[in-house]
Write a protein that holds these residues in place. Structure first.
Motif, PDB file in Angstrom:
ATOM      1  N   LEU A  45      38.302  43.172  34.104  1.00  0.00           N
ATOM      2  CA  LEU A  45      39.650  42.728  33.735  1.00  0.00           C
ATOM      3  C   LEU A  45      40.169  41.698  34.737  1.00  0.00           C
ATOM      4  O   LEU A  45      40.828  40.719  34.353  1.00  0.00           O
ATOM      5  N   ALA A  46      39.868  41.900  36.018  1.00  0.00           N
ATOM      6  CA  ALA A  46      40.302  40.948  37.046  1.00  0.00           C
ATOM      7  C   ALA A  46      39.636  39.601  36.850  1.00  0.00           C
ATOM      8  O   ALA A  46      40.266  38.543  37.010  1.00  0.00           O
ATOM      9  N   ALA A  47      38.347  39.614  36.502  1.00  0.00           N
ATOM     10  CA  ALA A  47      37.626  38.357  36.283  1.00  0.00           C
ATOM     11  C   ALA A  47      38.229  37.594  35.106  1.00  0.00           C
ATOM     12  O   ALA A  47      38.364  36.357  35.157  1.00  0.00           O
ATOM     13  N   TRP A  48      38.587  38.319  34.052  1.00  0.00           N
ATOM     14  CA  TRP A  48      39.231  37.647  32.913  1.00  0.00           C
ATOM     15  C   TRP A  48      40.603  37.103  33.317  1.00  0.00           C
ATOM     16  O   TRP A  48      40.956  35.972  32.956  1.00  0.00           O
ATOM     17  N   ALA A  49      41.367  37.905  34.068  1.00  0.00           N
ATOM     18  CA  ALA A  49      42.697  37.471  34.496  1.00  0.00           C
ATOM     19  C   ALA A  49      42.628  36.216  35.347  1.00  0.00           C
ATOM     20  O   ALA A  49      43.497  35.334  35.260  1.00  0.00           O
ATOM     21  N   LYS A  50      41.575  36.105  36.159  1.00  0.00           N
ATOM     22  CA  LYS A  50      41.413  34.905  36.992  1.00  0.00           C
ATOM     23  C   LYS A  50      41.103  33.672  36.146  1.00  0.00           C
ATOM     24  O   LYS A  50      41.508  32.559  36.482  1.00  0.00           O
ATOM     25  N   LEU A  51      40.372  33.873  35.053  1.00  0.00           N
ATOM     26  CA  LEU A  51      40.136  32.763  34.138  1.00  0.00           C
ATOM     27  C   LEU A  51      41.450  32.327  33.487  1.00  0.00           C
ATOM     28  O   LEU A  51      41.710  31.134  33.330  1.00  0.00           O
ATOM     29  N   ALA A  52      42.253  33.305  33.104  1.00  0.00           N
ATOM     30  CA  ALA A  52      43.515  33.009  32.436  1.00  0.00           C
ATOM     31  C   ALA A  52      44.558  32.464  33.400  1.00  0.00           C
ATOM     32  O   ALA A  52      45.403  31.647  33.026  1.00  0.00           O
ATOM     33  N   ASP A  53      44.504  32.938  34.655  1.00  0.00           N
ATOM     34  CA  ASP A  53      45.456  32.505  35.679  1.00  0.00           C
ATOM     35  C   ASP A  53      44.718  32.399  37.010  1.00  0.00           C
ATOM     36  O   ASP A  53      44.608  33.383  37.746  1.00  0.00           O
ATOM     37  N   PRO A  54      44.203  31.218  37.338  1.00  0.00           N
ATOM     38  CA  PRO A  54      43.408  31.046  38.564  1.00  0.00           C
ATOM     39  C   PRO A  54      44.164  31.396  39.848  1.00  0.00           C
ATOM     40  O   PRO A  54      43.531  31.599  40.891  1.00  0.00           O
ATOM     41  N   SER A  55      45.485  31.490  39.790  1.00  0.00           N
ATOM     42  CA  SER A  55      46.258  31.825  40.986  1.00  0.00           C
ATOM     43  C   SER A  55      46.234  33.324  41.296  1.00  0.00           C
ATOM     44  O   SER A  55      46.693  33.746  42.364  1.00  0.00           O
ATOM     45  N   PHE A  56      45.693  34.131  40.387  1.00  0.00           N
ATOM     46  CA  PHE A  56      45.686  35.582  40.572  1.00  0.00           C
ATOM     47  C   PHE A  56      44.737  35.967  41.697  1.00  0.00           C
ATOM     48  O   PHE A  56      43.531  35.729  41.631  1.00  0.00           O
ATOM     49  N   ASP A  57      45.288  36.568  42.752  1.00  0.00           N
ATOM     50  CA  ASP A  57      44.490  37.036  43.890  1.00  0.00           C
ATOM     51  C   ASP A  57      44.290  38.544  43.730  1.00  0.00           C
ATOM     52  O   ASP A  57      45.103  39.343  44.178  1.00  0.00           O
ATOM     53  N   PHE A  58      43.196  38.902  43.102  1.00  0.00           N
ATOM     54  CA  PHE A  58      42.938  40.298  42.766  1.00  0.00           C
ATOM     55  C   PHE A  58      42.842  41.180  44.003  1.00  0.00           C
ATOM     56  O   PHE A  58      43.468  42.238  44.079  1.00  0.00           O
ATOM     57  N   GLU A  59      42.060  40.772  44.982  1.00  0.00           N
ATOM     58  CA  GLU A  59      41.847  41.608  46.163  1.00  0.00           C
ATOM     59  C   GLU A  59      43.145  41.833  46.937  1.00  0.00           C
ATOM     60  O   GLU A  59      43.427  42.953  47.380  1.00  0.00           O
ATOM     61  N   ALA A  60      43.934  40.779  47.100  1.00  0.00           N
ATOM     62  CA  ALA A  60      45.204  40.923  47.812  1.00  0.00           C
ATOM     63  C   ALA A  60      46.148  41.835  47.046  1.00  0.00           C
ATOM     64  O   ALA A  60      46.837  42.689  47.635  1.00  0.00           O
ATOM     65  N   SER A  61      46.194  41.684  45.728  1.00  0.00           N
ATOM     66  CA  SER A  61      47.053  42.531  44.901  1.00  0.00           C
ATOM     67  C   SER A  61      46.605  43.982  44.949  1.00  0.00           C
ATOM     68  O   SER A  61      47.430  44.905  45.036  1.00  0.00           O
ATOM     69  N   LEU A  62      45.276  44.184  44.914  1.00  0.00           N
ATOM     70  CA  LEU A  62      44.744  45.550  44.965  1.00  0.00           C
ATOM     71  C   LEU A  62      45.050  46.205  46.309  1.00  0.00           C
ATOM     72  O   LEU A  62      45.414  47.390  46.363  1.00  0.00           O
ATOM     73  N   ASN A  63      44.930  45.460  47.388  1.00  0.00           N
ATOM     74  CA  ASN A  63      45.239  46.001  48.716  1.00  0.00           C
ATOM     75  C   ASN A  63      46.705  46.413  48.812  1.00  0.00           C
ATOM     76  O   ASN A  63      47.022  47.482  49.369  1.00  0.00           O
ATOM     77  N   ARG A  64      47.603  45.576  48.302  1.00  0.00           N
ATOM     78  CA  ARG A  64      49.029  45.919  48.311  1.00  0.00           C
ATOM     79  C   ARG A  64      49.277  47.186  47.493  1.00  0.00           C
ATOM     80  O   ARG A  64      50.033  48.070  47.897  1.00  0.00           O
TER      81      ARG A  64
END
Length: 273
Positions: free
Chosen positions: A73-92
């Motif tokens: 899901l994160a990989a798809w979200a990054k395609l849809a919105d390249p600004s999405f920082d999955f790791e930083a969001s997950l850490n928070r």
């Protein structure tokens, strides 16, 4: 059991940005964090079922598949919105939302109750990803949601079969199971989803508002459902409780749940207007 699917099995080259819905992107970002946080649930379940060593491999495998869901899901979200920082969001998210990892007993009051609660969760997730699959027109998300929904249905079967093996005499009792099921459904409005929505879609400079976050998430999640998605989830819950998923009781429960669902969806729409 055959080979499980992986990231390489997704047709990423078929991604169509013209079919991306911004509201769906926010919902998928949220789901990616919740799914990727599976290791905490693995730790918790291993603590609760520490003496049931025959279950440990299945719990570990479940956690690996849930983590894959989050990564997909994160990989798809990054395609849809390249600004999405999955790791930083997950850490928070992990810093602000923690499970009771030091618990050695189920927060549900019994291990059978824990297994029933897991069944309820898998009912919800299998129907949710089925709803996303049917709602989106974006080919890659449609494929990913289909694969994840299939996994979640198998996870439901895992916990359901384990419950029947673990508690063959059905010691919980019907009313206790109904109460536990309703309670777990209502926990969908707790901090896990609201905080995941906040961490996935807003930076730390924006103050966390639990009420606004859960309303924003729910509005986006509810809009994907159709009657069949909810009806199937209700049937699965009834089966886990020990009530026939077919017949008059099931039909009335499904119709009543859909009426409440539509009422809530209308309310959310008005509040968001």
């Amino acid at each position: 059991m055959g080979r499980h699917w992986g990231l390489d099995d997704i047709g990423w080259d078929k991604f169509d940005p013209s079919k991306v819905d911004p509201d769906m992107v926010m919902a998928i970002k949220t789901a990616s964090l919740v799914e990727a946080n599976s290791q905490d649930y693995v730790t918790y379940l291993l603590n609760v079922f520490q003496d049931e060593t025959w279950l440990h491999e299945a719990i570990h495998r479940w956690g690996v598949e849930e983590r894959l869901h989050g990564e997909t899901l994160a990989a798809w979200a990054k395609l849809a919105d390249p600004s999405f920082d999955f790791e930083a969001s997950l850490n928070r998210f992990r810093q602000g939302y923690r499970l009771p990892l030091d618990a050695t007993e189920s927060v549900r009051g019994s291990r059978a109750g824990e297994l029933l609660a897991r069944c309820v969760v898998e009912c919800g997730t299998s129907s949710y990803y089925s709803a996303i699959r049917d709602a989106t027109e974006e080919p890659v998300l449609k494929q990913a949601a289909h694969l994840i929904a299939g996994d979640e249905f198998r996870h439901y079967k895992l916990f359901y079969d384990t419950l029947k093996r673990f508690d063959p005499k059905d010691s919980l009792g019907l009313f206790a199971k109904i109460r536990l099921t309703i309670g777990r459904v209502n926990e969908a409005d707790d901090d896990e989803l609201s905080y995941a929505f906040y961490c996935a879609n807003y930076g730390p400079e924006v103050p966390y508002d639990r009420r606004k976050s859960i309303l924003a998430y729910s509005k986006r999640a509810y809009s994907n459902y159709r009657y069949g998605h909810l009806a199937r989830a209700i049937a699965m819950m009834l089966k886990a409780i020990g009530i026939s998923p077919h017949g008059t009781v099931a039909n009335l429960t499904q119709r009543g749940a859909w009426w409440l669902w539509e009422k809530r969806a209308r309310k959310l729409s008005r509040m968001a207007a």
